[in-house]
Design an enzyme around this catalytic site. Structure first.
Site: not given
Ligand code: PGA
Length: 219
Positions: A62, A120, A122, A127
């Site tokens: 992304d 959450n 995702h 999302e």
């Molecule tokens: P993080 O994010 O590695 O900073 O915890 C993971 C994500 O949101 O995919």
């Protein structure tokens, strides 16, 4: 489906680096790579191993809708943590852009996709509520994700509100998938995703249906 519990963040990073090293021995490896805080240790370990990346092609999961040169863009993140430190050809490092169909068309025959998981559930910027059939597209970020990511920006108002993300179907087409979670705050959501109902409310739960998937967790 089992979650491999690692002794430490270093252990988690090393175990995933072992898998990447194995894939890099293929003639023309193709990898899907994540950003975020979780893979930083993995990238550090891969840099230390001084592997040959000259025939590897990467696809990032992304990117924000942001100037790619912005210090918080995922282009900048990948350069800083990995691409500027290994012998990969910049032309072989792909990021999603507004030409989403073209990106979708080039993501094929991917050997390994590495994922983090959001609080959450995702994966990438898919999302909760994202269709399991989703492909690369422009998305609005949820308030929760904007809040989570605000730690990287001067103020919450500076966090982009839109991004381009690979879809769940795009991710699932990879031959192998690894999901990494670091920290107690990720334990519940990882367990729900791996052992709970397969539901679009928890996008990562689709991974339960992949035949070659591994989950790594450390406290
Ligand atoms: P993080 O994010 O590695 O900073 O915890 C993971 C994500 O949101 O995919």
């Amino acid at each position: 489906m089992e979650i491999s519990k690692c002794k430490s963040y270093k252990d988690l990073s090393n175990l995933v680096a072992d898998v990447v090293e194995h894939i890099l021995a293929l003639p023309e490896p193709k990898l899907i790579l994540p950003t975020g805080s979780t893979p930083i240790g993995l990238y550090k370990e891969l840099v230390n191993r001084q592997l040959d990346w000259s025939t590897t092609t990467t696809f990032n999961l992304d990117e924000y809708i942001i100037n790619p040169n912005h210090p918080q863009s995922y282009h900048s993140f990948m350069k800083k943590h990995l691409f500027d430190r290994i012998n990969i050809y910049p032309n072989n490092c792909n990021f999603p852009n507004r030409n989403t169909q073209a990106y979708e068309d080039i993501i094929s025959e991917v050997d390994l996709c590495i994922l983090g998981i959001g609080s959450n559930g995702h994966i990438a910027f898919n999302e909760p509520g994202s269709s399991f059939d989703s492909v690369t597209r422009v998305v609005d970020l949820t308030e929760e994700t904007i809040k989570d990511n605000s730690r990287f920006f001067p103020t919450i108002e500076d966090v982009p509100t839109q991004a381009i993300t690979m879809g769940l179907k795009s991710i699932m087409s990879s031959k192998k998938i690894i999901i990494m979670a670091n920290g107690k705050h990720k334990k519940n959501i990882l367990e729900q995703a791996m052992y709970g109902d397969i539901t679009e409310d928890i996008p990562a739960s689709i991974l339960q249906t992949h035949t070659n998937m591994e989950a790594f967790y450390c406290d």
